[in-house]
Motif scaffolding. Structure first.
Motif, PDB file in Angstrom:
ATOM      1  N   ASN A  70     -36.953  22.851  30.672  1.00  0.00           N
ATOM      2  CA  ASN A  70     -38.399  23.527  30.880  1.00  0.00           C
ATOM      3  C   ASN A  70     -39.389  22.534  30.326  1.00  0.00           C
ATOM      4  OD1 ASN A  70     -37.270  25.925  31.233  1.00  0.00           O
ATOM      5  ND2 ASN A  70     -37.146  26.585  29.074  1.00  0.00           N
ATOM      6  N   VAL A  71     -39.010  21.639  29.661  1.00  0.00           N
ATOM      7  CA  VAL A  71     -40.153  20.469  29.121  1.00  0.00           C
ATOM      8  C   VAL A  71     -40.158  19.356  30.256  1.00  0.00           C
ATOM      9  CG1 VAL A  71     -40.611  18.494  27.579  1.00  0.00           C
ATOM     10  CG2 VAL A  71     -39.539  20.478  26.624  1.00  0.00           C
ATOM     11  N   VAL A  72     -39.180  19.272  30.987  1.00  0.00           N
ATOM     12  CA  VAL A  72     -39.327  18.175  32.101  1.00  0.00           C
ATOM     13  C   VAL A  72     -40.098  18.908  33.350  1.00  0.00           C
ATOM     14  CG1 VAL A  72     -37.917  17.139  33.931  1.00  0.00           C
ATOM     15  CG2 VAL A  72     -37.220  16.851  31.651  1.00  0.00           C
ATOM     16  N   GLU A  73     -39.842  20.287  33.440  1.00  0.00           N
ATOM     17  CA  GLU A  73     -40.480  20.967  34.647  1.00  0.00           C
ATOM     18  C   GLU A  73     -41.683  21.232  34.265  1.00  0.00           C
ATOM     19  OE1 GLU A  73     -38.320  24.707  34.619  1.00  0.00           O
ATOM     20  OE2 GLU A  73     -37.217  23.985  36.477  1.00  0.00           O
ATOM     21  N   ARG A  74     -42.495  21.399  32.827  1.00  0.00           N
ATOM     22  CA  ARG A  74     -43.689  21.412  32.493  1.00  0.00           C
ATOM     23  C   ARG A  74     -44.509  20.208  32.841  1.00  0.00           C
ATOM     24  NH1 ARG A  74     -42.009  24.661  28.344  1.00  0.00           N
ATOM     25  NH2 ARG A  74     -41.761  23.003  27.001  1.00  0.00           N
ATOM     26  N   PHE A  75     -43.773  18.986  32.492  1.00  0.00           N
ATOM     27  CA  PHE A  75     -44.394  17.708  32.688  1.00  0.00           C
ATOM     28  C   PHE A  75     -44.325  17.145  34.129  1.00  0.00           C
ATOM     29  CE2 PHE A  75     -42.821  13.399  34.405  1.00  0.00           C
ATOM     30  CZ  PHE A  75     -43.985  12.641  34.019  1.00  0.00           C
ATOM     31  N   LEU A  76     -43.505  17.666  35.028  1.00  0.00           N
ATOM     32  CA  LEU A  76     -43.695  17.308  36.584  1.00  0.00           C
ATOM     33  C   LEU A  76     -44.650  18.178  37.258  1.00  0.00           C
ATOM     34  CD1 LEU A  76     -39.956  17.224  37.374  1.00  0.00           C
ATOM     35  CD2 LEU A  76     -41.431  15.528  37.559  1.00  0.00           C
ATOM     36  N   SER A  77     -44.873  19.398  36.564  1.00  0.00           N
ATOM     37  CA  SER A  77     -46.071  20.066  37.096  1.00  0.00           C
ATOM     38  C   SER A  77     -47.522  19.485  36.938  1.00  0.00           C
ATOM     39  CB  SER A  77     -46.191  21.734  36.469  1.00  0.00           C
ATOM     40  OG  SER A  77     -47.386  22.376  36.846  1.00  0.00           O
ATOM     41  N   SER A  78     -47.551  18.955  35.646  1.00  0.00           N
ATOM     42  CA  SER A  78     -48.764  18.188  35.343  1.00  0.00           C
ATOM     43  C   SER A  78     -48.974  16.842  36.137  1.00  0.00           C
ATOM     44  CB  SER A  78     -49.132  17.928  33.915  1.00  0.00           C
ATOM     45  OG  SER A  78     -49.151  19.039  33.138  1.00  0.00           O
ATOM     46  N   TYR A  79     -47.716  16.222  36.179  1.00  0.00           N
ATOM     47  CA  TYR A  79     -47.474  14.833  36.835  1.00  0.00           C
ATOM     48  C   TYR A  79     -47.981  14.832  38.110  1.00  0.00           C
ATOM     49  CZ  TYR A  79     -45.331  10.630  38.420  1.00  0.00           C
ATOM     50  OH  TYR A  79     -44.926   9.582  39.035  1.00  0.00           O
ATOM     51  N   VAL A  80     -47.398  15.827  38.824  1.00  0.00           N
ATOM     52  CA  VAL A  80     -47.841  15.972  40.447  1.00  0.00           C
ATOM     53  C   VAL A  80     -48.991  16.107  40.548  1.00  0.00           C
ATOM     54  CG1 VAL A  80     -47.346  17.308  42.411  1.00  0.00           C
ATOM     55  CG2 VAL A  80     -45.096  16.923  41.022  1.00  0.00           C
ATOM     56  N   GLU A  81     -49.856  16.963  39.925  1.00  0.00           N
ATOM     57  CA  GLU A  81     -51.381  17.040  40.169  1.00  0.00           C
ATOM     58  C   GLU A  81     -51.983  15.643  39.678  1.00  0.00           C
ATOM     59  OE1 GLU A  81     -52.866  19.960  37.468  1.00  0.00           O
ATOM     60  OE2 GLU A  81     -51.716  21.607  38.497  1.00  0.00           O
ATOM     61  N   ARG A  82     -51.609  14.940  38.777  1.00  0.00           N
ATOM     62  CA  ARG A  82     -52.073  13.548  38.629  1.00  0.00           C
ATOM     63  C   ARG A  82     -51.802  12.570  39.673  1.00  0.00           C
ATOM     64  NH1 ARG A  82     -53.980  13.125  33.162  1.00  0.00           N
ATOM     65  NH2 ARG A  82     -54.581  11.122  33.608  1.00  0.00           N
ATOM     66  N   LEU A  83     -50.763  12.741  40.330  1.00  0.00           N
ATOM     67  CA  LEU A  83     -49.922  11.798  41.138  1.00  0.00           C
ATOM     68  C   LEU A  83     -50.902  10.841  42.162  1.00  0.00           C
ATOM     69  CD1 LEU A  83     -47.377  10.170  41.402  1.00  0.00           C
ATOM     70  CD2 LEU A  83     -46.455  11.871  43.022  1.00  0.00           C
ATOM     71  N   PRO A  84     -51.915  11.748  43.082  1.00  0.00           N
ATOM     72  CA  PRO A  84     -52.692  11.018  43.756  1.00  0.00           C
ATOM     73  C   PRO A  84     -53.703   9.929  43.070  1.00  0.00           C
ATOM     74  CG  PRO A  84     -52.796  13.304  44.255  1.00  0.00           C
ATOM     75  CD  PRO A  84     -51.981  13.133  43.117  1.00  0.00           C
ATOM     76  N   SER A  85     -54.454  10.437  42.062  1.00  0.00           N
ATOM     77  CA  SER A  85     -55.211   9.243  41.309  1.00  0.00           C
ATOM     78  C   SER A  85     -54.151   8.217  40.734  1.00  0.00           C
ATOM     79  CB  SER A  85     -56.081  10.061  40.116  1.00  0.00           C
ATOM     80  OG  SER A  85     -54.853  10.492  39.020  1.00  0.00           O
ATOM     81  N   LEU A  86     -53.064   8.429  40.372  1.00  0.00           N
ATOM     82  CA  LEU A  86     -52.333   7.463  39.791  1.00  0.00           C
ATOM     83  C   LEU A  86     -51.707   6.607  40.675  1.00  0.00           C
ATOM     84  CD1 LEU A  86     -49.770   9.529  37.342  1.00  0.00           C
ATOM     85  CD2 LEU A  86     -51.798   8.021  36.719  1.00  0.00           C
ATOM     86  N   LEU A  87     -51.621   7.142  41.949  1.00  0.00           N
ATOM     87  CA  LEU A  87     -51.038   6.166  43.041  1.00  0.00           C
ATOM     88  C   LEU A  87     -52.330   5.195  43.389  1.00  0.00           C
ATOM     89  CD1 LEU A  87     -48.828   8.412  44.947  1.00  0.00           C
ATOM     90  CD2 LEU A  87     -48.132   6.682  43.533  1.00  0.00           C
ATOM     91  N   THR A  88     -53.357   5.688  43.426  1.00  0.00           N
ATOM     92  CA  THR A  88     -54.557   4.877  43.631  1.00  0.00           C
ATOM     93  C   THR A  88     -54.665   3.766  42.565  1.00  0.00           C
ATOM     94  OG1 THR A  88     -55.783   6.843  44.783  1.00  0.00           O
ATOM     95  CG2 THR A  88     -57.228   4.800  43.948  1.00  0.00           C
ATOM     96  N   LEU A  89     -54.528   3.992  41.582  1.00  0.00           N
ATOM     97  CA  LEU A  89     -54.547   3.034  40.535  1.00  0.00           C
ATOM     98  C   LEU A  89     -53.222   2.086  40.673  1.00  0.00           C
ATOM     99  CD1 LEU A  89     -55.664   1.901  37.654  1.00  0.00           C
ATOM    100  CD2 LEU A  89     -54.067   3.612  36.405  1.00  0.00           C
ATOM    101  N   VAL A  90     -52.304   2.507  40.830  1.00  0.00           N
ATOM    102  CA  VAL A  90     -51.141   1.644  41.549  1.00  0.00           C
ATOM    103  C   VAL A  90     -51.583   0.628  42.493  1.00  0.00           C
ATOM    104  CG1 VAL A  90     -48.755   1.171  42.473  1.00  0.00           C
ATOM    105  CG2 VAL A  90     -49.366   3.023  40.792  1.00  0.00           C
ATOM    106  N   THR A  91     -52.294   1.270  43.550  1.00  0.00           N
ATOM    107  CA  THR A  91     -52.706   0.144  44.633  1.00  0.00           C
ATOM    108  C   THR A  91     -53.820  -0.780  44.106  1.00  0.00           C
ATOM    109  OG1 THR A  91     -52.239   1.971  46.245  1.00  0.00           O
ATOM    110  CG2 THR A  91     -53.774   0.316  46.703  1.00  0.00           C
ATOM    111  N   ARG A  92     -54.449  -0.283  43.071  1.00  0.00           N
ATOM    112  CA  ARG A  92     -55.391  -1.302  42.599  1.00  0.00           C
ATOM    113  C   ARG A  92     -54.711  -2.249  41.693  1.00  0.00           C
ATOM    114  NH1 ARG A  92     -59.495   1.575  39.183  1.00  0.00           N
ATOM    115  NH2 ARG A  92     -60.686  -0.362  39.017  1.00  0.00           N
ATOM    116  N   GLU A  93     -53.702  -1.996  41.190  1.00  0.00           N
ATOM    117  CA  GLU A  93     -52.943  -2.728  40.351  1.00  0.00           C
ATOM    118  C   GLU A  93     -52.295  -4.039  41.139  1.00  0.00           C
ATOM    119  OE1 GLU A  93     -51.428  -0.889  36.318  1.00  0.00           O
ATOM    120  OE2 GLU A  93     -51.026   0.051  38.231  1.00  0.00           O
ATOM    121  N   ASN A  94     -51.501  -3.389  42.179  1.00  0.00           N
ATOM    122  CA  ASN A  94     -50.650  -4.338  42.821  1.00  0.00           C
ATOM    123  C   ASN A  94     -50.842  -4.444  44.143  1.00  0.00           C
ATOM    124  OD1 ASN A  94     -49.589  -2.020  44.294  1.00  0.00           O
ATOM    125  ND2 ASN A  94     -47.538  -1.884  43.135  1.00  0.00           N
ATOM    126  N   ALA A  95     -51.892  -4.188  44.905  1.00  0.00           N
ATOM    127  CA  ALA A  95     -52.231  -4.328  45.940  1.00  0.00           C
ATOM    128  C   ALA A  95     -51.627  -3.917  47.164  1.00  0.00           C
ATOM    129  CB  ALA A  95     -52.828  -6.028  46.165  1.00  0.00           C
TER     130      ALA A  95
END
Length: 469
Positions: A70-95
């Motif tokens: 249940n905890v992991v599923e709640r985390f994944l729900s929030s994480y997937v929402e944030r993922l597009p912005s996180l991946l943009t940040l990754v691209t800024r970090e590692n190009a």
């Protein structure tokens, strides 16, 4: 700019005990991306103590698996929402081009669903009597997860989720190149209900990374890296005689069978070989081709690579961004020069490229033909370079592929006889990640310390015990 001034230890932000700051700048244009604290040995020890306390108190492993899910599923729900912005940040970090990072993000939901399905099936397996045997399982304990900079979320989620489902405590050790994007995982986990002490997130490098990898109170190390630093960390982790999950940079072969359509094969293999600026760890970079078809393959590679666009990694149409540093570009160019001296022929690329508005270390993707099977280049991980190695008999191609070294993977195009060839390879992906038919089969590779498989689950971080009745 993204700023973190404090470490994430056991669910809380805490003042660093030393180590200084990690300054993250874009490899593309040098712009500030952010800062985060570099962990010291004392910070590592503090995170280990928090984890050991949580393990001893059973605050997480003592929960029923259904509650952990249940905890992991709640985390994944929030994480997937944030993922597009996180991946943009990754691209800024590692190009690494955003388009490629987005593809990795698309796979994370499927990956997470696989973990949860494995956990659901486990709720009916642990402790269940089977004939005259009782099977029990317990979490492996404290896991130090050390993901690579070139696929930080794929590795972090790939280890973190199954480890937590199994009931482990985790110290997630971020690479300084991608020191920022993984920080948010801690906050999302705590919001999802993860107990204190179970998860710490630190940026480690040098002797601090060594200290974590060899810490006597760490029960398992999961490590993804290559080069001298990776070999050193792997050696330190393996010396503890505890379980080790190791994913390494590796020489990976694509066997092109005599009856294959060259253009179709290159179309699929080009992407996995050169996307991520050729810095993806699971890429095929040795193309084994029948000698009489080598010129045909080189022509197809020339045409295919000519269509790739070099430029701003945040642009949606960019295929190739800069290498991670100018030092890395110099190392690649030196390796190409050594390869030519050892008999290979540089037929395409390999020269530095200037991009308007960028300071990044761009390099034309290189192709070397007539590459001898045993050279310094075939034993190293050189990016972004494709080695064309001719063979005369299929047995020779199989031997070359299997001699790829620890952590090696291989691909074979699905044509007549491909399944027979695949059965003789130590590791294989039929049609590879870019293959048209998307039919794949992978096997664990246990050569040396390498251990690769396509889908991990909670079992990887569970210790099993069989008890006679």
């Amino acid at each position: 700019m993204v700023v973190y001034n404090r470490n994430f230890i056991g669910g809380r932000r805490m003042e660093p005990l030393g180590g200084g700051l990690c300054e993250v700048r874009s490899p593309f244009n040098g712009e500030w991306v952010g800062v985060a604290p570099l962990a010291s040995r004392a910070d590592v020890d503090l995170a280990v103590r928090a984890a050991r306390h949580a393990i001893d108190a059973g605050v997480w492993s003592g929960h029923p698996l259904s509650q952990r899910m249940n905890v992991v599923e709640r985390f994944l729900s929030s994480y997937v929402e944030r993922l597009p912005s996180l991946l943009t940040l990754v691209t800024r970090e590692n190009a690494i081009p955003l388009r490629f990072n987005a593809l990795l993000g698309d796979g994370l939901a499927t990956q997470a669903a696989t973990y949860l399905e494995a956990a659901r099936s486990r709720t009916h397996g642990c402790g269940k009597a089977a004939e005259d045997m009782t099977i029990t399982c317990k979490p492996a304990g404290l896991v130090a997860a050390m993901p690579a900079w070139n696929a930080p979320h794929t590795m972090a989620v790939g280890w973190l989720i199954p480890a937590l489902l199994a009931g482990c405590a985790v110290i997630l050790a971020l690479n300084p190149i991608t020191a920022l994007d993984g920080q948010v995982i801690g906050e999302l986990m705590m919001e999802a209900g993860l107990p204190e002490g179970v998860l710490s997130i630190l940026v480690t490098v040098g002797e601090t990374a060594d200290h974590l990898a060899g810490h006597p109170d760490v029960d398992r190390v999961a490590l993804s890296t290559s080069g001298p630093d990776g070999r050193r960390l792997a050696s330190i982790a393996s010396s503890r005689s505890n379980p080790l999950t190791l994913e390494t940079g590796r020489r990976s072969a694509a066997i092109i069978l005599p009856d294959v359509d060259i253009s179709s094969a290159v179309e699929g293999l080009r992407d996995i070989s050169l996307f991520a600026s050729g810095q993806w760890p699971a890429r095929q970079d040795r193309f084994l081709v029948p000698r009489h078809r080598q010129s045909e393959l080189v022509a197809a590679l020339r045409q295919a690579t000519g269509l790739l666009r070099l430029g701003d990694p945040l642009a949606p149409d960019t295929d190739i961004g800069p290498l991670i540093s100018r030092q890395q570009r110099s190392a690649v160019m030196d390796a190409i020069e050594r390869g030519a001296a050892e008999g290979a022929e540089l037929v395409l690329g390999g020269a530095p490229v200037d991009i308007s508005g960028a300071i990044g270390a761009f390099l034309q993707p290189a192709v070397l033909s007539n590459t001898p099977p045993q050279t310094s280049m075939t034993r190293e991980t050189i990016r972004p370079v494709i080695l064309v190695i001719p063979y005369d008999e299929i047995d020779q191609a199989i031997q070359i592929s299997n001699d790829g070294g620890y952590g090696a993977s291989a691909a074979v195009d699905l044509r007549a006889g491909a399944r027979v060839v695949a059965g003789r390879l130590e590791v294989v992906s039929i049609n590879g990640p870019g293959g048209a038919q998307r039919e794949a089969s992978s096997h664990q590779n246990l050569r040396g310390m390498g251990w690769m498989h396509s889908v991990r689950g909670p079992d990887e971080f569970i210790e099993w015990q069989a008890l006679s009745m």
